[in-house]
Design a protein around this motif. Structure first.
Motif, PDB file in Angstrom:
ATOM      1  N   SER A 154       7.147   1.162  15.196  1.00  0.00           N
ATOM      2  CA  SER A 154       5.914   2.398  15.284  1.00  0.00           C
ATOM      3  C   SER A 154       6.000   2.732  14.413  1.00  0.00           C
ATOM      4  CB  SER A 154       7.317   3.264  15.925  1.00  0.00           C
ATOM      5  OG  SER A 154       6.914   4.405  16.379  1.00  0.00           O
ATOM      6  N   SER A 155       4.292   3.437  15.293  1.00  0.00           N
ATOM      7  CA  SER A 155       3.714   4.590  13.876  1.00  0.00           C
ATOM      8  C   SER A 155       3.975   4.963  13.084  1.00  0.00           C
ATOM      9  CB  SER A 155       2.111   4.620  14.757  1.00  0.00           C
ATOM     10  OG  SER A 155       1.625   2.966  15.140  1.00  0.00           O
ATOM     11  N   TYR A 156       5.336   5.924  14.068  1.00  0.00           N
ATOM     12  CA  TYR A 156       6.153   7.234  13.352  1.00  0.00           C
ATOM     13  C   TYR A 156       6.901   7.065  12.571  1.00  0.00           C
ATOM     14  CZ  TYR A 156       4.927   9.388  18.048  1.00  0.00           C
ATOM     15  OH  TYR A 156       4.976  10.222  19.197  1.00  0.00           O
ATOM     16  N   VAL A 157       6.998   5.082  12.205  1.00  0.00           N
ATOM     17  CA  VAL A 157       7.795   4.872  10.837  1.00  0.00           C
ATOM     18  C   VAL A 157       6.411   4.573   9.789  1.00  0.00           C
ATOM     19  CG1 VAL A 157       9.011   3.193   9.980  1.00  0.00           C
ATOM     20  CG2 VAL A 157       9.662   3.724  12.647  1.00  0.00           C
ATOM     21  N   VAL A 158       5.322   4.361  10.112  1.00  0.00           N
ATOM     22  CA  VAL A 158       4.678   4.069   9.299  1.00  0.00           C
ATOM     23  C   VAL A 158       3.440   5.561   8.775  1.00  0.00           C
ATOM     24  CG1 VAL A 158       1.833   3.186   8.671  1.00  0.00           C
ATOM     25  CG2 VAL A 158       3.500   1.820  10.339  1.00  0.00           C
ATOM     26  N   ASP A 159       3.327   6.814   9.736  1.00  0.00           N
ATOM     27  CA  ASP A 159       3.220   7.467   9.007  1.00  0.00           C
ATOM     28  C   ASP A 159       4.532   8.154   8.188  1.00  0.00           C
ATOM     29  OD1 ASP A 159       1.071   7.555  10.610  1.00  0.00           O
ATOM     30  OD2 ASP A 159       1.596   8.740  12.531  1.00  0.00           O
ATOM     31  N   MET A 160       5.881   8.807   8.859  1.00  0.00           N
ATOM     32  CA  MET A 160       6.727   9.170   7.440  1.00  0.00           C
ATOM     33  C   MET A 160       6.504   8.511   6.619  1.00  0.00           C
ATOM     34  SD  MET A 160      10.225   8.750   9.388  1.00  0.00           S
ATOM     35  CE  MET A 160      11.056   9.416   8.761  1.00  0.00           C
ATOM     36  N   VAL A 161       6.708   6.376   5.983  1.00  0.00           N
ATOM     37  CA  VAL A 161       6.027   5.988   5.242  1.00  0.00           C
ATOM     38  C   VAL A 161       5.213   6.388   4.503  1.00  0.00           C
ATOM     39  CG1 VAL A 161       5.952   3.603   4.322  1.00  0.00           C
ATOM     40  CG2 VAL A 161       8.194   3.795   5.878  1.00  0.00           C
ATOM     41  N   MET A 162       4.009   6.580   4.972  1.00  0.00           N
ATOM     42  CA  MET A 162       2.813   6.883   4.672  1.00  0.00           C
ATOM     43  C   MET A 162       2.664   8.412   3.792  1.00  0.00           C
ATOM     44  SD  MET A 162       0.896   4.676   4.208  1.00  0.00           S
ATOM     45  CE  MET A 162      -1.010   4.559   4.002  1.00  0.00           C
ATOM     46  N   ASP A 163       3.762   9.290   3.774  1.00  0.00           N
ATOM     47  CA  ASP A 163       3.988  11.002   3.764  1.00  0.00           C
ATOM     48  C   ASP A 163       4.484  10.696   2.542  1.00  0.00           C
ATOM     49  OD1 ASP A 163       1.683  11.447   5.863  1.00  0.00           O
ATOM     50  OD2 ASP A 163       4.049  12.460   6.904  1.00  0.00           O
ATOM     51  N   GLU A 164       5.866   9.618   2.561  1.00  0.00           N
ATOM     52  CA  GLU A 164       5.925   9.583   1.416  1.00  0.00           C
ATOM     53  C   GLU A 164       5.768   8.732   0.146  1.00  0.00           C
ATOM     54  OE1 GLU A 164      10.989   9.093   0.101  1.00  0.00           O
ATOM     55  OE2 GLU A 164      10.102   8.818   2.359  1.00  0.00           O
ATOM     56  N   VAL A 165       4.641   7.716   0.328  1.00  0.00           N
ATOM     57  CA  VAL A 165       4.151   6.684  -0.708  1.00  0.00           C
ATOM     58  C   VAL A 165       3.467   7.916  -0.702  1.00  0.00           C
ATOM     59  CG1 VAL A 165       2.142   5.500  -1.073  1.00  0.00           C
ATOM     60  CG2 VAL A 165       4.708   5.064   0.371  1.00  0.00           C
ATOM     61  N   ALA A 166       2.072   8.309  -0.852  1.00  0.00           N
ATOM     62  CA  ALA A 166       1.280   9.823  -0.337  1.00  0.00           C
ATOM     63  C   ALA A 166       2.028  11.208  -1.843  1.00  0.00           C
ATOM     64  CB  ALA A 166       0.684  10.757   0.242  1.00  0.00           C
ATOM     65  N   ALA A 167       3.486  11.032  -1.715  1.00  0.00           N
ATOM     66  CA  ALA A 167       3.881  12.252  -2.578  1.00  0.00           C
ATOM     67  C   ALA A 167       4.319  11.602  -3.400  1.00  0.00           C
ATOM     68  CB  ALA A 167       5.058  12.903  -1.152  1.00  0.00           C
ATOM     69  N   ARG A 168       4.947  10.379  -3.478  1.00  0.00           N
ATOM     70  CA  ARG A 168       5.013   9.889  -4.954  1.00  0.00           C
ATOM     71  C   ARG A 168       4.454   9.229  -5.541  1.00  0.00           C
ATOM     72  NH1 ARG A 168      10.535  10.624  -4.579  1.00  0.00           N
ATOM     73  NH2 ARG A 168      11.876  10.137  -2.506  1.00  0.00           N
ATOM     74  N   ILE A 169       3.006   8.867  -4.852  1.00  0.00           N
ATOM     75  CA  ILE A 169       2.142   8.075  -5.660  1.00  0.00           C
ATOM     76  C   ILE A 169       1.123   8.716  -6.166  1.00  0.00           C
ATOM     77  CG2 ILE A 169       0.676   6.163  -6.378  1.00  0.00           C
ATOM     78  CD1 ILE A 169       2.854   4.387  -4.359  1.00  0.00           C
ATOM     79  N   GLY A 170       0.685   9.607  -5.307  1.00  0.00           N
ATOM     80  CA  GLY A 170      -0.869  10.154  -5.274  1.00  0.00           C
ATOM     81  C   GLY A 170      -2.063   9.376  -4.680  1.00  0.00           C
ATOM     82  N   TYR A 171      -3.074   9.488  -5.222  1.00  0.00           N
ATOM     83  CA  TYR A 171      -4.138   8.397  -5.075  1.00  0.00           C
ATOM     84  C   TYR A 171      -4.253   7.622  -5.949  1.00  0.00           C
ATOM     85  CZ  TYR A 171      -9.218   6.548  -4.677  1.00  0.00           C
ATOM     86  OH  TYR A 171     -10.027   6.079  -4.595  1.00  0.00           O
ATOM     87  N   THR A 172      -4.244   6.203  -5.883  1.00  0.00           N
ATOM     88  CA  THR A 172      -3.914   5.142  -5.797  1.00  0.00           C
ATOM     89  C   THR A 172      -5.487   4.281  -6.190  1.00  0.00           C
ATOM     90  OG1 THR A 172      -2.757   3.286  -7.426  1.00  0.00           O
ATOM     91  CG2 THR A 172      -2.536   3.696  -4.663  1.00  0.00           C
ATOM     92  N   SER A 173      -6.096   3.088  -6.847  1.00  0.00           N
ATOM     93  CA  SER A 173      -6.418   1.762  -6.532  1.00  0.00           C
ATOM     94  C   SER A 173      -5.511   0.753  -6.275  1.00  0.00           C
ATOM     95  CB  SER A 173      -7.572   2.056  -6.889  1.00  0.00           C
ATOM     96  OG  SER A 173      -8.615   2.792  -7.185  1.00  0.00           O
ATOM     97  N   ARG A 174      -4.793   0.455  -6.386  1.00  0.00           N
ATOM     98  CA  ARG A 174      -3.667  -0.889  -6.377  1.00  0.00           C
ATOM     99  C   ARG A 174      -2.766  -0.438  -5.526  1.00  0.00           C
ATOM    100  NH1 ARG A 174      -0.663   0.504 -12.421  1.00  0.00           N
ATOM    101  NH2 ARG A 174       0.668  -1.046 -11.700  1.00  0.00           N
TER     102      ARG A 174
END
Length: 639
Positions: free
Chosen positions: A284-304
């Motif tokens: 579900s894209s709901y799971v994807v949205d949750m993961v992407m929010d957490e990744v953004a909070a933990r890593i921020g902007y990246t090129s990797r």
């Protein structure tokens, strides 16, 4: 005359002695001054060396924390995996890597300057408020574009006074080293827009289906508003708020002479013009949205490229999606209920399946995670836990009368008041007076603090609404408090992400590690809690293993619930409408109980049958977090 001649040599000798003494004193004074100068120089040298060492340490620390890499070829991939390492989804295109001010019109650039930092071209990168921010540990971003760009260059986000100082120093260095246009390009490329999206080119493609070079001034202003507050001005969830913020930015453009002031009214809109590009994948894209929010909070902007291991079990996740969709279409929608949501997790708090709605829509929030619903009887277990900690006997007598508490006079659903009632019977009958009287007896603020300590994250009132179900909460809140007995009386560490690392190198960014928490339910109280839950469990549900579960009984409310658990899963189901309209034909202990049963029967396929109390001690592992133990020791037992 002879006496005067006799005194003359005496005065001469005294003067000579005085001169000699004075010369000695001056010599000693010169020695003292020389020593003082040496000491002063040593102190100056020491402090200068210490200062230089401190500056070099700060510089080296800053350098080690910065990431100036920029992938000019493609946006990085985020590989989302299940608990066992199987790939669930590969997300692309959420990170802008291609912002070029030679192709983006000047008027579009000016929108973002006016929206964040109208004096950008006239200052040296920082403001007085940024210096004040160094002495605080709040999460307020820098006041200037340069400060925000400086923040984005750090490898991992951090909120502390020390990090604020580092950001300020980097901002000053950026102003010294680069042109304003270069800094602006970085701002447009690296700024977080919400939903795991960084930069205006990615946001333009996803929200408008158009490259950033072709968007309108109002569309650009909507993006500028989202940068300022990604949650409040999310154009998909809050279109009117986002449009109003964009209109204000356009007005600022007129005030600062970026456009003619008389053009502003013609550019304003009531809602943004969107053409959202999205697809629903395997998970579900709901799971994807949750993961992407957490990744953004933990890593921020990246090129990797990034790899994320979640706690999701794809088999159970797919089952949950299918069951929610099927039961909703066959039994809920014909009765006027448009939406349903589900959250299922292990006793340690790892989410195994989450369904945010009957079908995914980018215009609707995750009803299992982000949306708060009125819980009714689901929240009333909190004062019962508190009472069992004081006296673990479920048969203890408690007051059942309409005594006013804090200006509120609770009403029982059956309008009957027995004066005295056992704790167990009060829970079975879902009376309102007992939770209120318990909260009054133990202290309402104490009970509220207890609710917060055992996992309720939603805002709670300072009156009896906290204990009678009139404060809206999330499914995550309800799952957390019902997992307390299964987690040995300790609050769960609710999470979806187990591990985050950069692909290729395996460089670790985040690893879930079990936290040491205080036990909030005694062993005796756990036994009492199981007695309460077994008293309200309908045996006709008939799972193939020990379980407990109950739902809301009253019809005509706006929300229906069912919560239940076995030795391996705690599952919460909700149904209702997005407009909070009443659902008079749905009962949680009937329709949602059948949905819960269908899911739980198949979700436990292949797992051994165990008692809930013994499983709590068997499943718990010290420092569990290096690997996900889901099904690991269970499968070993079968072999």
């Amino acid at each position: 005359m002879a006496e005067e001649e006799q005194d003359e040599p005496q005065r001469g000798g005294a003067n000579a002695a005085h001169a000699a003494m004075q010369e000695i004193a001056e010599r000693e004074l010169r020695i003292i001054r020389r020593r003082r100068r040496r000491r002063r120089m040593l102190m100056i040298g020491f402090f200068a060396l210490t200062g230089f060492a401190a500056v070099m340490a700060i510089v080296l620390t800053i350098q080690s924390n910065l990431d100036f890499s920029r992938n000019m070829i493609r946006s990085p991939e985020v590989r989302i995996m299940g608990f066992d390492g199987a790939t669930l989804e590969i997300v692309q295109g959420r990170y802008s890597q291609d912002v070029s001010l030679t192709t983006i019109p000047e008027r579009i650039q000016n929108v973002f300057v006016a929206g964040t930092d109208p004096g950008f071209y006239g200052h040296f990168g920082v403001s007085a408020s940024d210096f004040v921010r160094v002495f605080t540990s709040n999460d307020i971003p820098g006041s200037t574009i340069t400060m925000r760009v400086a923040r984005s260059f750090f490898k991992t986000p951090e909120v502390s006074a020390g990090r604020h100082l580092q950001e300020l120093l980097v901002a000053l260095w950026l102003e010294f080293k680069f042109s304003k246009k270069t800094i602006l390009r970085s701002y447009l490329e690296r700024s977080y827009m919400g939903r795991g999206i960084f930069g205006i080119t990615a946001a333009s493609r996803i929200w408008y289906g158009s490259p950033a070079e072709r968007i309108t001034l109002h569309q650009a202003a909507v993006l500028a508003a989202a940068i300022n507050d990604p949650k409040k001005f999310d154009p998909l969830y809050h279109p009117r708020d986002a449009a109003n913020a964009a209109n204000e930015i356009l007005l600022n453009m007129g005030r600062y002479k970026y456009i003619e002031l008389d053009r502003v009214s013609a550019l304003t809109l009531v809602e943004p013009k969107l053409d959202v590009q999205y697809k629903d994948g395997v998970v579900s894209s709901y799971v994807v949205d949750m993961v992407m929010d957490e990744v953004a909070a933990r890593i921020g902007y990246t090129s990797r490229d990034i790899e994320v291991i979640t706690s999701i079990d794809l088999t159970i996740q797919s089952l949950a999606q299918d069951v929610v969709r099927e039961v909703s279409n066959l039994r809920l929608r014909p009765k006027g209920v448009e939406q349903a949501a589900m959250l299922s997790m292990s006793p340690d708090g790892r989410i195994r399946a989450i369904v945010g709605g009957v079908s995914y829509s980018p215009f609707r929030p995750n009803r299992a995670w982000d949306v708060r619903h009125f819980p009714g009887r689901m929240i009333k277990i909190v004062p019962y836990y508190y009472a069992l900690n004081e006296n673990s006997d479920p048969a203890q007598w408690v007051r059942d009368n309409r005594m006013a508490v804090g200006g509120w006079r609770p009403v029982n659903p059956d309008h009957e008041y027995r004066g005295q009632i056992s704790l167990r019977e009060a829970f079975v009958r879902d009376v309102n007076t007992v939770p209120v009287n318990l909260a009054d007896q133990f202290g309402l603020l104490n009970v509220k603090d207890y609710a917060r300590a055992i996992g309720v994250q939603s805002p709670l009132s300072n009156d009896i609404r906290t204990v009678v179900g009139l404060d809206p909460v999330t499914l995550a809140d309800i799952a957390s408090i019902h997992a307390l007995p299964q987690n040995s009386g300790k609050p769960v560490q609710l999470s979806l992400v187990n591990r985050v690392a950069f692909a290729g190198t395996g460089e670790l960014v985040y690893q879930r590690v079990e936290q040491t928490v205080e036990k909030r339910l005694t062993d005796e109280a756990i036994q009492g809690a199981y007695t309460l839950f077994s008293s309200v469990t309908d045996p006709q549900l008939r799972l193939d293993r020990p379980f407990a579960g109950y739902g809301t009984q009253d019809t005509g409310a706006s929300d229906a619930w069912f919560t239940g658990f076995t030795s391996d899963l705690i599952t919460v189901v909700w149904a209702g409408n997005d407009d909070n309209s009443r659902i008079p034909q749905i009962r949680g202990d009937v329709e949602l109980a059948s949905l819960w049963r269908l899911f739980m029967l198949d979700a436990h396929d292949g797992l051994p049958i165990r008692s809930m109390i013994r499983a709590a001690s068997q499943r718990r592992r010290e420092n569990d977090g290096v690997t996900d133990m889901w099904k690991h020791d269970l499968l070993n037992e079968q072999q």
